[in-house]
Design an enzyme around this catalytic site. Structure first.
Site, mmCIF file in Angstrom:
data_model
loop_
_atom_site.group_PDB
_atom_site.id
_atom_site.type_symbol
_atom_site.label_atom_id
_atom_site.label_comp_id
_atom_site.label_asym_id
_atom_site.label_seq_id
_atom_site.Cartn_x
_atom_site.Cartn_y
_atom_site.Cartn_z
ATOM 1 C CG ASN A 193 -1.912 1.024 1.046
ATOM 2 O OD1 ASN A 193 -1.886 2.020 0.458
ATOM 3 N ND2 ASN A 193 -2.790 1.118 2.305
ATOM 4 N NE ARG A 221 -6.280 1.655 0.033
ATOM 5 C CZ ARG A 221 -6.529 2.869 0.640
ATOM 6 N NH1 ARG A 221 -5.181 3.180 1.211
ATOM 7 N NH2 ARG A 221 -7.487 3.459 0.878
ATOM 8 C CG HIS A 224 -12.347 4.020 3.158
ATOM 9 N ND1 HIS A 224 -12.822 4.793 4.006
ATOM 10 C CD2 HIS A 224 -11.073 3.943 3.285
ATOM 11 C CE1 HIS A 224 -12.230 5.575 4.645
ATOM 12 N NE2 HIS A 224 -10.981 5.092 4.124
ATOM 13 N NE ARG A 232 -9.005 12.458 3.991
ATOM 14 C CZ ARG A 232 -8.932 11.195 3.375
ATOM 15 N NH1 ARG A 232 -10.282 10.925 2.975
ATOM 16 N NH2 ARG A 232 -8.209 10.559 4.052
ATOM 17 C CB VAL A 235 -12.600 5.686 15.296
ATOM 18 C CG1 VAL A 235 -13.876 6.298 16.028
ATOM 19 C CG2 VAL A 235 -11.718 6.569 14.972
ATOM 20 C CD GLU A 277 -11.156 -2.744 13.383
ATOM 21 O OE1 GLU A 277 -10.253 -3.050 14.110
ATOM 22 O OE2 GLU A 277 -11.173 -2.627 12.319
ATOM 23 C CD GLU A 287 -8.406 -1.112 4.103
ATOM 24 O OE1 GLU A 287 -7.985 -0.797 5.248
ATOM 25 O OE2 GLU A 287 -8.943 -0.061 3.417
HETATM 26 P P1 ADP Z 1 -6.135 4.636 8.564
HETATM 27 O O1 ADP Z 1 -7.455 5.294 7.923
HETATM 28 O O2 ADP Z 1 -5.072 5.438 8.859
HETATM 29 O O3 ADP Z 1 -5.967 3.241 7.977
HETATM 30 P P2 ADP Z 1 -6.994 3.421 11.248
HETATM 31 O O4 ADP Z 1 -8.427 2.619 10.773
HETATM 32 O O5 ADP Z 1 -5.830 2.600 11.626
HETATM 33 O O6 ADP Z 1 -6.493 4.380 10.186
HETATM 34 O O7 ADP Z 1 -7.596 4.353 12.218
HETATM 35 C C1 ADP Z 1 -6.584 5.206 13.073
HETATM 36 C C2 ADP Z 1 -7.664 6.231 13.936
HETATM 37 O O8 ADP Z 1 -8.112 5.368 14.615
HETATM 38 C C3 ADP Z 1 -6.754 7.012 14.608
HETATM 39 O O9 ADP Z 1 -6.221 8.203 14.269
HETATM 40 C C4 ADP Z 1 -7.591 7.282 16.008
HETATM 41 O O10 ADP Z 1 -8.320 8.291 15.840
HETATM 42 C C5 ADP Z 1 -8.488 6.004 16.032
HETATM 43 N N1 ADP Z 1 -8.466 5.290 17.216
HETATM 44 C C6 ADP Z 1 -7.679 3.831 17.376
HETATM 45 N N2 ADP Z 1 -7.527 3.646 18.380
HETATM 46 C C7 ADP Z 1 -8.645 4.222 19.349
HETATM 47 C C8 ADP Z 1 -9.313 4.278 20.374
HETATM 48 N N3 ADP Z 1 -8.932 3.354 21.358
HETATM 49 N N4 ADP Z 1 -10.280 5.259 20.544
HETATM 50 C C9 ADP Z 1 -10.681 6.088 19.910
HETATM 51 N N5 ADP Z 1 -9.956 6.159 18.751
HETATM 52 C C10 ADP Z 1 -9.062 5.162 18.252
#
Ligand code: ADP
Length: 398
Positions: free
Chosen positions: A12, A93, A182, A242, A332, A334, A385
């Site tokens: 990626n 990707r 996505h 964004r 977020v 998960e 992914e």
């Molecule tokens: P990307 O879109 O970069 O692939 P991810 O799916 O890994 O991102 O999500 C990253 C975001 O998830 C972080 O910027 C953070 O805001 C959020 N995040 C990760 N763990 C937590 C948590 N325990 N509580 C709230 N937000 C979280």
């Protein structure tokens, strides 16, 4: 050490980063993975994990070709040189396949040229994706390279959902439509939900992919019928940096009244808006912390974030004529029980009844978080992914 069975390297390539995973598609596991950051700068870094072995790099990484060589070195340092790996292919990707590409595609020079040609539709992503593929062709001659498009799942959106209400001729000339993004994640997660609940109990789904980027989709019988990202990944939900949905007239206003140039506005809406614009933080964990410390702007930002999600859930229930399953995924989705509860709280009248205890459980497993008897099943399903790209690569090559 030669692997038994075929492995797929998933790459990626971002504008200044490269993420990779060596995936065992049959087992559904990552054998090794890594992240290379600040590609194009003198102070690049890379971190690689292979079971309990790790390897690191710090130093100049001038371009994606160098990044790939560093990746090969890190594999060797961690005891698994890639030339000893039975590599079936490399899956890449690619963010935007335009209207041209839906299915995963074996890359040749023509395909590569088209990915570059589509760059105006994903200026932050497609050029980097293409460079990553080109460099991988040089680094791994003879290994098939497969492009898996992030827009694929949304290529057949109903015309009513894909069409912007602007001058038809302008839209046609400049290929302006809603492409979504996505898609690999929305498709993978919705298929997991169907595997868990069965086809009938998951016929009408809403998937909420809430990561740094965030998007929602509505899915009927496995086919996407709506999604929140549009021409580019800027439209829709509030994201880390964004804005998501905004009146396009904001752009005219900033041009005429604030005298801002188009690149400055692009940067404002893509990189300095969303949670970062509202609070100074793009990571929701930091926003929660600030709100807990009494920062009223942070508290408002969380309300804005969740309000937007609710609005989309309501809209997509109308589009689908009801909903059977709503699923949270990505960083977020998960991990953030508070955001899930706030976004879907008080919707019992719409058949959405969360179970507070289930919602609070932290786990890496797919799980139901709605109450027994809730007409709508609410779930948390980790996205993957890389595994989806690896499996698509296998399906194309075998
Ligand atoms: P990307 O879109 O970069 O692939 P991810 O799916 O890994 O991102 O999500 C990253 C975001 O998830 C972080 O910027 C953070 O805001 C959020 N995040 C990760 N763990 C937590 C948590 N325990 N509580 C709230 N937000 C979280």
């Amino acid at each position: 050490m030669t692997e038994s069975g075929h492995l797929v390297l998933v790459v990626n390539s971002g504008s200044s980063s490269m993420k990779y995973q060596l995936v065992d598609p049959a087992a559904g596991t990552a054998v090794a993975s890594g992240l290379i950051e600040r590609v194009g700068s003198a102070d690049g870094s890379a971190r690689h994990t292979d079971g309990d072995r790790t390897a690191e790099f710090a130093g100049a990484i001038s371009d994606h070709g160098v990044a790939l060589r560093i990746m090969q070195d890190l594999f060797a340092q961690a005891g698994r040189p890639l030339d000893t790996v039975d590599l079936l292919g490399i899956g890449h990707r690619v963010v935007n396949g335009g209207s041209r590409y839906g299915e995963p595609t074996l890359v040749d020079s023509h395909v590569l040229a088209v990915i570059r040609e589509l760059s105006p539709l994903a200026p932050l992503h497609n050029p980097a994706n293409a460079t990553g593929i080109e460099q991988a062709q040089l680094a791994f001659p003879g290994v098939p390279q497969v492009a898996v498009f992030d827009t694929a799942f949304f290529r057949d959106l109903p015309a009513a959902a894909a069409t912007y209400a602007i001058d038809r001729a302008v839209a046609a000339d400049y290929r302006i439509r809603r492409y979504g993004a996505h898609g690999t994640s929305h498709q993978y997660v919705s298929q997991q939900v169907t595997a868990l609940l069965g086809a009938q109990a998951s016929a009408r789904q809403i998937v909420l992919h809430l990561g740094n980027g965030a998007s929602a989709s509505a899915i009927r019988d496995g086919h996407a019928v709506e999604t929140s990202m549009g021409l580019t990944p800027l439209e829709g939900l509030v994201m880390g940096t964004r804005s998501g949905d905004i009146d396009p007239a904001v752009v005219f206003h900033l041009t005429r009244v604030a005298g801002m140039g188009i690149d400055a506005i692009d940067e404002l809406l893509n990189r300095r808006s969303g949670m970062r614009g509202l609070t100074g933080f793009n990571d929701l964990r930091d926003v929660h912390q600030a709100a807990a410390n009494g920062d009223a702007q942070a508290a408002l930002a969380l309300e804005v974030y969740c309000h937007r999600i609710r609005k989309y859930v309501g809209a997509y229930m109308a589009v689908l004529g009801g909903v059977d399953a709503i699923t949270f995924t990505a960083g977020v989705g998960e991990n953030d029980a508070v955001t899930r509860a706030t976004a879907l709280g008080g919707l019992e009248g719409l058949g959405i009844v969360l179970d507070a205890e289930r919602n609070a459980v932290r786990s890496r497993e797919a799980r139901v978080i709605s109450a027994d008897g809730s007409p709508v099943t609410v779930l948390v399903v980790p996205t993957n992914e890389e595994l989806a790209i690896a499996r698509a690569t296998v399906a194309l090559l075998t």
